[in-house]
Design an enzyme around this catalytic site. Structure first.
Site, PDB file in Angstrom:
ATOM      1  N   ARG A   1      49.069   2.561  19.598  1.00 46.34           N
ATOM      2  CA  ARG A   1      49.651   3.175  18.397  1.00 46.34           C
ATOM      3  C   ARG A   1      51.012   2.576  18.065  1.00 46.34           C
ATOM      4  NH1 ARG A   1      49.693   6.613  22.703  1.00 46.34           N
ATOM      5  NH2 ARG A   1      51.539   7.879  23.199  1.00 46.34           N
TER       6      ARG A   1
ATOM      7  N   HIS B   1      56.246   5.287  16.350  1.00 45.53           N
ATOM      8  CA  HIS B   1      54.935   5.004  15.745  1.00 45.53           C
ATOM      9  C   HIS B   1      54.551   6.065  14.711  1.00 45.53           C
ATOM     10  CE1 HIS B   1      52.918   8.250  17.934  1.00 45.53           C
ATOM     11  NE2 HIS B   1      53.626   7.875  18.994  1.00 45.53           N
TER      12      HIS B   1
END
Length: 206
Positions: A61, A10
């Site tokens: 995320r 991420h």
């Protein structure tokens, strides 16, 4: 047959920016993290990569990063499978603490052991070995069979859950894997052989 597997950590999260242990906590992406995710998608698009399915964790995320990558490559409606097995390593009692504060409380050496050893968990949390033990069975059961059937697979997840996969793919050991750092928003593009070994690997940096 094109056995394509792309791993992407991420983009930068709000707690990455603040130098906090994150684990299973769920802060969002920073503006930089959003741009890192979009850049990852653009690099994959420039390679002409398209996917048949995407996997991500239960944490926002990673899901946001997956969504942004797919938007950039023009596949916003692709099937995405989210599973807790791909979550970041659980940092237990360290979660939410500033890393410098943790060093002041427990000492530099102890915090380094928790962060960089293979099999020593922080209080109430997981070691990297524990993370590997939940990520790999999921990979073998759910992800790898799709790749071996010729499906093009994206996995958008976390530093430690992806290290578990890289450990297997790159043939790393419990001694060498703790030193591996995976940058935020930089896709790793693997092509696999018929025996599941790696035929090629490309790191899509800037």
């Amino acid at each position: 047959m094109n056995r394509l597997l792309v791993l992407a950590r991420h983009g930068q999260s709000e707690w990455n920016l603040k130098n906090l242990f994150t684990g299973w906590k769920d802060p969002g992406l920073t503006d930089l993290g959003i741009e890192e995710a979009r850049n990852a998608g653009r690099r994959l698009k420039d390679m002409g990569v398209q996917f048949d399915v995407a996997f991500t964790s239960d944490l926002g995320r990673a899901q946001a990063t997956c969504k942004l990558i797919l938007e950039e490559i023009g596949q916003p409606d692709l099937k995405v499978i989210a599973n807790q097995a791909l979550n970041e390593r659980d940092y237990g009692d360290l979660s939410g603490l500033n890393k410098d504060d943790a060093r002041a409380r427990w000492g530099e050496e102890q915090v380094h052991i928790w962060r960089r050893s293979y099999d020593v968990p922080p209080p109430g949390g997981e070691s990297l070995k524990d993370t590997v033990a939940r990520v790999l069975p999921y990979y073998i059961r759910e992800i790898l069979p799709r790749v071996m059937r010729g499906e093009r697979v994206l996995v958008a997840a976390h530093g430690n859950s992806l290290r578990a996969l890289v450990m297997v793919l790159d043939g790393l050991t419990s001694e060498t894997i703790p030193g591996l750092e995976l940058a935020t928003g930089i896709p790793l593009v693997y092509n696999l052989n018929a025996d599941t070994t790696v035929s090629s690997k490309k790191v899509l940096e800037g």
